[in-house]
Design an enzyme around this catalytic site. Structure first.
Site, PDB file in Angstrom:
ATOM      1  N   LYS A  67       0.810  -1.223   0.000  1.00 45.57           N
ATOM      2  CA  LYS A  67       0.000   0.000   0.000  1.00 45.57           C
ATOM      3  C   LYS A  67       0.849   1.282   0.000  1.00 45.57           C
ATOM      4  CE  LYS A  67      -4.299  -1.657   1.988  1.00 45.57           C
ATOM      5  NZ  LYS A  67      -5.358  -1.403   2.958  1.00 45.57           N
ATOM      6  N   ASP A 103     -10.266   3.117   1.629  1.00 44.29           N
ATOM      7  CA  ASP A 103     -10.543   2.440   2.907  1.00 44.29           C
ATOM      8  C   ASP A 103     -11.338   3.322   3.879  1.00 44.29           C
ATOM      9  OD1 ASP A 103      -9.331   0.000   2.303  1.00 44.29           O
ATOM     10  OD2 ASP A 103      -7.356   0.672   2.979  1.00 44.29           O
ATOM     11  N   ALA A 131      -3.647   2.494  15.786  1.00 46.36           N
ATOM     12  CA  ALA A 131      -3.068   3.611  15.034  1.00 46.36           C
ATOM     13  C   ALA A 131      -2.237   3.102  13.855  1.00 46.36           C
ATOM     14  CB  ALA A 131      -2.230   4.488  15.963  1.00 46.36           C
ATOM     15  N   SER A 158       3.171   7.438  20.209  1.00 50.01           N
ATOM     16  CA  SER A 158       3.710   8.247  19.103  1.00 50.01           C
ATOM     17  C   SER A 158       2.991   7.959  17.776  1.00 50.01           C
ATOM     18  CB  SER A 158       5.218   8.020  18.957  1.00 50.01           C
ATOM     19  OG  SER A 158       5.455   6.655  18.755  1.00 50.01           O
ATOM     20  N   GLY A 245     -17.251  -5.862  10.688  1.00 50.48           N
ATOM     21  CA  GLY A 245     -16.150  -5.391   9.851  1.00 50.48           C
ATOM     22  C   GLY A 245     -16.279  -5.640   8.359  1.00 50.48           C
TER      23      GLY A 245
HETATM   24  P1  ATR Z   1      -2.906  -1.929   9.660  1.00 53.40           P
HETATM   25  O1  ATR Z   1      -1.976  -1.102   8.856  1.00 53.40           O
HETATM   26  O2  ATR Z   1      -3.501  -3.074   8.922  1.00 53.40           O
HETATM   27  O3  ATR Z   1      -3.943  -1.127  10.374  1.00 53.40           O
HETATM   28  P2  ATR Z   1      -0.768  -2.214  11.582  1.00 53.40           P
HETATM   29  O4  ATR Z   1      -0.063  -1.072  11.035  1.00 53.40           O
HETATM   30  O5  ATR Z   1       0.005  -3.455  11.826  1.00 53.40           O
HETATM   31  O6  ATR Z   1      -2.027  -2.680  10.752  1.00 53.40           O
HETATM   32  O7  ATR Z   1      -1.467  -1.695  12.917  1.00 53.40           O
HETATM   33  C1  ATR Z   1      -1.788  -2.540  13.887  1.00 53.40           C
HETATM   34  C2  ATR Z   1      -2.402  -1.781  15.080  1.00 53.40           C
HETATM   35  O8  ATR Z   1      -2.675  -2.788  16.018  1.00 53.40           O
HETATM   36  C3  ATR Z   1      -1.476  -0.790  15.758  1.00 53.40           C
HETATM   37  O9  ATR Z   1      -2.246   0.217  16.355  1.00 53.40           O
HETATM   38  C4  ATR Z   1      -0.832  -1.664  16.836  1.00 53.40           C
HETATM   39  O10 ATR Z   1      -0.391  -0.961  17.972  1.00 53.40           O
HETATM   40  P3  ATR Z   1       1.129  -0.331  18.011  1.00 53.40           P
HETATM   41  O11 ATR Z   1       1.056   0.916  17.192  1.00 53.40           O
HETATM   42  O12 ATR Z   1       1.391  -0.110  19.431  1.00 53.40           O
HETATM   43  O13 ATR Z   1       2.024  -1.394  17.406  1.00 53.40           O
HETATM   44  C5  ATR Z   1      -2.002  -2.505  17.236  1.00 53.40           C
HETATM   45  N1  ATR Z   1      -1.592  -3.738  17.883  1.00 53.40           N
HETATM   46  C6  ATR Z   1      -1.126  -4.856  17.266  1.00 53.40           C
HETATM   47  N2  ATR Z   1      -0.876  -5.822  18.183  1.00 53.40           N
HETATM   48  C7  ATR Z   1      -1.183  -5.308  19.394  1.00 53.40           C
HETATM   49  C8  ATR Z   1      -1.167  -5.805  20.738  1.00 53.40           C
HETATM   50  N3  ATR Z   1      -0.794  -7.051  21.010  1.00 53.40           N
HETATM   51  N4  ATR Z   1      -1.579  -4.983  21.729  1.00 53.40           N
HETATM   52  C9  ATR Z   1      -1.990  -3.729  21.463  1.00 53.40           C
HETATM   53  N5  ATR Z   1      -2.029  -3.192  20.217  1.00 53.40           N
HETATM   54  C10 ATR Z   1      -1.637  -3.965  19.201  1.00 53.40           C
END
Ligand code: ATR
Length: 281
Positions: A67, A103, A131, A158, A245
Protein backbone atom coordinates in the site's frame (compact mmCIF):
# COMPACT_ATOMS: atom_id res chain seq x y z
CA UNK A 1 -15.47 -3.27 -23.61
CA UNK A 2 -14.03 -5.90 -21.27
CA UNK A 3 -12.74 -4.56 -17.96
CA UNK A 4 -9.62 -6.12 -16.44
CA UNK A 5 -9.17 -5.56 -12.74
CA UNK A 6 -7.03 -7.26 -10.13
CA UNK A 7 -5.54 -7.26 -6.67
CA UNK A 8 -1.84 -7.05 -5.91
CA UNK A 9 -0.49 -8.12 -2.54
CA UNK A 10 1.07 -10.99 -0.64
CA UNK A 11 -0.42 -13.26 0.51
CA UNK A 12 -3.73 -12.72 -1.31
CA UNK A 13 -4.95 -16.16 -2.35
CA UNK A 14 -7.94 -16.12 0.02
CA UNK A 15 -9.15 -12.61 -0.79
CA UNK A 16 -12.88 -11.99 -1.17
CA UNK A 17 -12.31 -9.13 -3.61
CA UNK A 18 -12.67 -11.25 -6.80
CA UNK A 19 -16.11 -12.42 -5.60
CA UNK A 20 -17.17 -8.84 -4.70
CA UNK A 21 -15.97 -7.19 -7.92
CA UNK A 22 -17.26 -9.90 -10.24
CA UNK A 23 -20.69 -9.41 -8.60
CA UNK A 24 -20.36 -5.66 -9.18
CA UNK A 25 -19.55 -6.24 -12.85
CA UNK A 26 -22.61 -8.48 -13.20
CA UNK A 27 -24.90 -6.02 -11.39
CA UNK A 28 -23.62 -3.12 -13.46
CA UNK A 29 -24.17 -5.10 -16.66
CA UNK A 30 -20.49 -4.87 -17.60
CA UNK A 31 -18.22 -7.61 -18.83
CA UNK A 32 -14.78 -8.26 -17.46
CA UNK A 33 -12.82 -10.02 -14.77
CA UNK A 34 -10.91 -9.48 -11.53
CA UNK A 35 -7.85 -11.55 -10.85
CA UNK A 36 -5.53 -12.22 -7.95
CA UNK A 37 -2.02 -11.04 -8.74
CA UNK A 38 0.24 -12.39 -6.04
CA UNK A 39 3.61 -10.62 -5.92
CA UNK A 40 6.06 -12.29 -3.57
CA UNK A 41 8.42 -10.06 -1.55
CA UNK A 42 11.46 -11.27 -3.56
CA UNK A 43 9.91 -10.14 -6.90
CA UNK A 44 10.38 -6.69 -8.41
CA UNK A 45 7.20 -4.66 -7.89
CA UNK A 46 8.24 -2.31 -10.67
CA UNK A 47 8.67 -5.17 -13.19
CA UNK A 48 5.31 -6.69 -12.24
CA UNK A 49 3.56 -3.31 -12.65
CA UNK A 50 5.10 -2.82 -16.08
CA UNK A 51 3.85 -6.29 -16.98
CA UNK A 52 0.31 -5.39 -15.81
CA UNK A 53 0.40 -2.34 -18.03
CA UNK A 54 1.29 -4.54 -21.01
CA UNK A 55 -1.64 -6.83 -20.18
CA UNK A 56 -4.17 -4.01 -20.51
CA UNK A 57 -5.23 -3.88 -16.86
CA UNK A 58 -7.71 -1.00 -16.29
CA UNK A 59 -7.35 -0.83 -12.54
CA UNK A 60 -6.21 -2.77 -9.51
CA UNK A 61 -6.49 -2.88 -5.76
CA UNK A 62 -3.45 -2.90 -3.55
CA UNK A 63 -3.17 -4.67 -0.23
CA UNK A 64 -0.41 -5.53 2.23
CA UNK A 65 2.53 -5.21 1.93
CA UNK A 66 2.36 -2.81 -1.06
CA UNK A 67 0.00 0.00 0.00
CA UNK A 68 2.92 2.37 0.56
CA UNK A 69 5.63 0.91 -1.65
CA UNK A 70 3.45 1.17 -4.78
CA UNK A 71 3.33 4.99 -4.50
CA UNK A 72 6.65 5.82 -6.24
CA UNK A 73 5.53 3.87 -9.33
CA UNK A 74 2.31 5.83 -9.84
CA UNK A 75 2.00 8.96 -11.99
CA UNK A 76 -0.52 10.75 -9.82
CA UNK A 77 -1.89 10.43 -6.27
CA UNK A 78 -5.29 11.64 -5.14
CA UNK A 79 -4.97 14.20 -2.25
CA UNK A 80 -6.75 11.91 0.22
CA UNK A 81 -4.38 9.00 -0.50
CA UNK A 82 -1.47 11.42 -0.26
CA UNK A 83 -2.56 12.61 3.19
CA UNK A 84 -3.10 9.03 4.37
CA UNK A 85 0.20 7.95 2.82
CA UNK A 86 -1.23 4.75 1.38
CA UNK A 87 -2.93 3.63 -1.83
CA UNK A 88 -5.39 0.75 -2.10
CA UNK A 89 -6.90 1.49 -5.54
CA UNK A 90 -5.15 2.34 -8.79
CA UNK A 91 -6.86 3.35 -12.03
CA UNK A 92 -5.50 3.69 -15.54
CA UNK A 93 -6.30 7.18 -16.86
CA UNK A 94 -5.06 7.48 -20.44
CA UNK A 95 -1.47 6.31 -20.18
CA UNK A 96 -1.16 7.22 -16.49
CA UNK A 97 -1.68 5.29 -13.25
CA UNK A 98 -3.53 7.25 -10.56
CA UNK A 99 -3.68 6.08 -6.93
CA UNK A 100 -6.56 6.48 -4.47
CA UNK A 101 -7.36 5.30 -0.99
CA UNK A 102 -10.93 4.04 -0.54
CA UNK A 103 -10.54 2.44 2.91
CA UNK A 104 -11.50 5.42 5.07
CA UNK A 105 -14.32 6.61 2.83
CA UNK A 106 -15.52 2.99 2.53
CA UNK A 107 -15.63 2.81 6.30
CA UNK A 108 -17.65 6.03 6.67
CA UNK A 109 -20.06 4.94 3.91
CA UNK A 110 -20.67 1.67 5.75
CA UNK A 111 -21.24 3.45 9.06
CA UNK A 112 -23.49 6.08 7.47
CA UNK A 113 -25.54 3.44 5.70
CA UNK A 114 -26.38 1.65 8.95
CA UNK A 115 -26.42 4.64 11.33
CA UNK A 116 -27.30 7.73 9.27
CA UNK A 117 -28.41 9.75 12.32
CA UNK A 118 -24.94 9.54 13.83
CA UNK A 119 -23.72 11.77 11.02
CA UNK A 120 -26.38 14.40 11.71
CA UNK A 121 -24.90 15.33 15.08
CA UNK A 122 -21.24 16.27 14.76
CA UNK A 123 -21.03 16.53 18.57
CA UNK A 124 -21.02 12.73 18.73
CA UNK A 125 -17.76 11.73 20.36
CA UNK A 126 -15.68 9.15 18.54
CA UNK A 127 -12.90 6.90 19.82
CA UNK A 128 -10.60 5.06 17.41
CA UNK A 129 -8.60 2.20 18.94
CA UNK A 130 -5.36 1.43 17.12
CA UNK A 131 -3.07 3.61 15.03
CA UNK A 132 -2.06 1.53 12.00
CA UNK A 133 -2.85 2.15 8.35
CA UNK A 134 -6.56 1.38 8.70
CA UNK A 135 -6.93 3.77 11.65
CA UNK A 136 -5.25 6.50 9.65
CA UNK A 137 -7.70 6.21 6.75
CA UNK A 138 -10.71 6.06 9.08
CA UNK A 139 -9.53 9.04 11.14
CA UNK A 140 -9.01 11.11 7.99
CA UNK A 141 -12.43 10.26 6.56
CA UNK A 142 -14.24 11.01 9.84
CA UNK A 143 -12.38 14.31 10.23
CA UNK A 144 -13.53 15.20 6.70
CA UNK A 145 -17.09 14.63 7.98
CA UNK A 146 -16.34 17.40 10.53
CA UNK A 147 -16.93 15.44 13.73
CA UNK A 148 -15.76 17.68 16.58
CA UNK A 149 -14.04 15.11 18.77
CA UNK A 150 -12.18 12.08 17.43
CA UNK A 151 -9.83 10.57 20.01
CA UNK A 152 -7.24 7.89 19.32
CA UNK A 153 -6.11 5.20 21.77
CA UNK A 154 -3.07 3.09 21.04
CA UNK A 155 -0.40 0.99 22.73
CA UNK A 156 2.29 3.17 21.10
CA UNK A 157 1.41 6.80 21.79
CA UNK A 158 3.71 8.25 19.10
CA UNK A 159 1.83 6.39 16.31
CA UNK A 160 -1.45 7.90 17.49
CA UNK A 161 0.14 11.37 17.65
CA UNK A 162 1.31 10.89 14.11
CA UNK A 163 -2.26 10.30 12.92
CA UNK A 164 -3.56 13.29 14.88
CA UNK A 165 -1.36 15.50 12.71
CA UNK A 166 -3.98 14.98 9.97
CA UNK A 167 -6.42 16.89 12.18
CA UNK A 168 -8.57 19.62 10.63
CA UNK A 169 -9.51 22.82 12.46
CA UNK A 170 -13.03 21.51 13.02
CA UNK A 171 -11.82 18.46 14.98
CA UNK A 172 -10.16 18.04 18.39
CA UNK A 173 -8.19 14.91 19.15
CA UNK A 174 -6.96 13.56 22.47
CA UNK A 175 -4.44 10.73 22.53
CA UNK A 176 -5.10 8.00 25.08
CA UNK A 177 -3.29 4.95 26.38
CA UNK A 178 -5.26 1.70 26.05
CA UNK A 179 -5.78 1.76 29.81
CA UNK A 180 -7.20 5.31 29.71
CA UNK A 181 -9.50 4.24 26.87
CA UNK A 182 -10.79 1.33 28.94
CA UNK A 183 -11.58 3.71 31.80
CA UNK A 184 -13.32 6.33 29.67
CA UNK A 185 -15.41 4.12 27.34
CA UNK A 186 -18.70 5.46 28.72
CA UNK A 187 -17.89 8.94 27.35
CA UNK A 188 -18.08 7.92 23.67
CA UNK A 189 -20.92 7.64 21.16
CA UNK A 190 -18.94 5.69 18.56
CA UNK A 191 -16.02 3.34 19.29
CA UNK A 192 -14.04 1.83 16.40
CA UNK A 193 -11.64 -1.07 16.89
CA UNK A 194 -9.00 -0.99 14.12
CA UNK A 195 -6.28 -3.38 15.30
CA UNK A 196 -6.07 -6.98 14.10
CA UNK A 197 -6.50 -8.30 17.65
CA UNK A 198 -9.34 -10.83 17.89
CA UNK A 199 -8.90 -12.10 14.33
CA UNK A 200 -9.03 -15.87 13.75
CA UNK A 201 -7.31 -17.97 15.05
CA UNK A 202 -7.04 -15.64 18.08
CA UNK A 203 -10.73 -14.94 18.46
CA UNK A 204 -10.59 -15.22 22.25
CA UNK A 205 -8.49 -12.01 22.35
CA UNK A 206 -9.69 -8.43 22.62
CA UNK A 207 -7.63 -5.24 22.62
CA UNK A 208 -9.42 -3.95 25.76
CA UNK A 209 -12.57 -4.95 27.66
CA UNK A 210 -15.57 -3.07 26.31
CA UNK A 211 -18.12 -3.68 29.05
CA UNK A 212 -18.49 -0.10 30.28
CA UNK A 213 -19.93 1.48 27.12
CA UNK A 214 -23.20 3.38 27.27
CA UNK A 215 -26.15 1.54 25.70
CA UNK A 216 -26.64 4.24 23.05
CA UNK A 217 -23.06 3.71 21.82
CA UNK A 218 -22.24 2.29 18.38
CA UNK A 219 -19.33 -0.14 18.56
CA UNK A 220 -17.61 -1.23 15.42
CA UNK A 221 -14.73 -3.58 14.63
CA UNK A 222 -12.89 -3.76 11.31
CA UNK A 223 -11.95 -7.41 11.92
CA UNK A 224 -14.42 -9.61 10.00
CA UNK A 225 -13.12 -13.08 10.73
CA UNK A 226 -14.91 -13.96 12.94
CA UNK A 227 -17.84 -11.77 11.97
CA UNK A 228 -18.68 -11.14 15.61
CA UNK A 229 -15.42 -10.56 17.45
CA UNK A 230 -15.10 -10.80 21.20
CA UNK A 231 -14.92 -6.97 21.24
CA UNK A 232 -18.31 -6.77 19.51
CA UNK A 233 -20.01 -9.47 21.53
CA UNK A 234 -18.97 -7.76 24.79
CA UNK A 235 -20.32 -4.46 23.47
CA UNK A 236 -23.58 -6.14 22.44
CA UNK A 237 -23.98 -7.60 25.92
CA UNK A 238 -23.52 -4.10 27.34
CA UNK A 239 -26.47 -2.97 25.17
CA UNK A 240 -24.53 -1.15 22.44
CA UNK A 241 -25.40 -1.28 18.73
CA UNK A 242 -22.72 -3.07 16.77
CA UNK A 243 -21.31 -2.94 13.29
CA UNK A 244 -19.46 -5.83 11.67
CA UNK A 245 -16.15 -5.39 9.85
CA UNK A 246 -17.15 -6.96 6.53
CA UNK A 247 -19.21 -3.83 5.73
CA UNK A 248 -16.00 -1.81 5.35
CA UNK A 249 -14.69 -4.42 2.91
CA UNK A 250 -17.85 -4.13 0.85
CA UNK A 251 -18.04 -0.33 0.74
CA UNK A 252 -14.35 0.29 0.06
CA UNK A 253 -14.82 -2.04 -2.92
CA UNK A 254 -17.96 -0.18 -4.00
CA UNK A 255 -16.01 3.09 -4.05
CA UNK A 256 -13.08 1.50 -5.93
CA UNK A 257 -15.52 0.15 -8.54
CA UNK A 258 -16.92 3.67 -8.99
CA UNK A 259 -13.42 5.03 -9.59
CA UNK A 260 -12.79 2.36 -12.23
CA UNK A 261 -16.13 2.36 -14.03
CA UNK A 262 -18.12 5.46 -12.97
CA UNK A 263 -20.94 3.11 -11.94
CA UNK A 264 -22.53 3.05 -8.50
CA UNK A 265 -23.64 -0.46 -7.54
CA UNK A 266 -25.82 -0.82 -4.40
CA UNK A 267 -24.34 -3.38 -2.01
CA UNK A 268 -27.36 -4.00 0.25
CA UNK A 269 -28.22 -7.46 -1.07
CA UNK A 270 -24.56 -8.50 -1.05
CA UNK A 271 -24.20 -7.80 2.67
CA UNK A 272 -26.03 -10.99 3.72
CA UNK A 273 -24.37 -13.09 1.04
CA UNK A 274 -20.94 -11.95 2.21
CA UNK A 275 -21.87 -12.70 5.83
CA UNK A 276 -22.84 -16.25 4.83
CA UNK A 277 -19.61 -16.73 2.91
CA UNK A 278 -17.60 -15.56 5.92
CA UNK A 279 -19.55 -17.74 8.34
CA UNK A 280 -18.88 -20.74 6.12
CA UNK A 281 -15.12 -20.27 6.23
P1 ATR B 1 -2.91 -1.93 9.66
O1 ATR B 1 -1.98 -1.10 8.86
O2 ATR B 1 -3.50 -3.07 8.92
O3 ATR B 1 -3.94 -1.13 10.37
P2 ATR B 1 -0.77 -2.21 11.58
O4 ATR B 1 -0.06 -1.07 11.04
O5 ATR B 1 0.00 -3.46 11.83
O6 ATR B 1 -2.03 -2.68 10.75
O7 ATR B 1 -1.47 -1.70 12.92
C1 ATR B 1 -1.79 -2.54 13.89
C2 ATR B 1 -2.40 -1.78 15.08
O8 ATR B 1 -2.68 -2.79 16.02
C3 ATR B 1 -1.48 -0.79 15.76
O9 ATR B 1 -2.25 0.22 16.36
C4 ATR B 1 -0.83 -1.66 16.84
O10 ATR B 1 -0.39 -0.96 17.97
P3 ATR B 1 1.13 -0.33 18.01
O11 ATR B 1 1.06 0.92 17.19
O12 ATR B 1 1.39 -0.11 19.43
O13 ATR B 1 2.02 -1.39 17.41
C5 ATR B 1 -2.00 -2.51 17.24
N1 ATR B 1 -1.59 -3.74 17.88
C6 ATR B 1 -1.13 -4.86 17.27
N2 ATR B 1 -0.88 -5.82 18.18
C7 ATR B 1 -1.18 -5.31 19.39
C8 ATR B 1 -1.17 -5.80 20.74
N3 ATR B 1 -0.79 -7.05 21.01
N4 ATR B 1 -1.58 -4.98 21.73
C9 ATR B 1 -1.99 -3.73 21.46
N5 ATR B 1 -2.03 -3.19 20.22
C10 ATR B 1 -1.64 -3.96 19.20
Amino acid sequence: MDFHFGLIGYPVKHSLSPWIHEKFLQKAGLSGNYSIIEITPDESLKARLTHLEGQGVDGFNVTVPYKQTVIPYLDEIDPEAKAIGAVNTVVKQGDKWKGYNTDGKGYTRALKNKFPNTFLNKENRILIIGAGGAARGIYYALAQERFHQIDIANRTISSAENIAELCLESTKTAILSLDDARKSMHGYDVIIQTTSIGMKPNQEQSVIPVKAVKPSCIVSDIVYQPLETRFLSEAKKAGASIQYGHTMLLYQAQYAFEIWTNKHVPVDTMDNELQHRLEGR
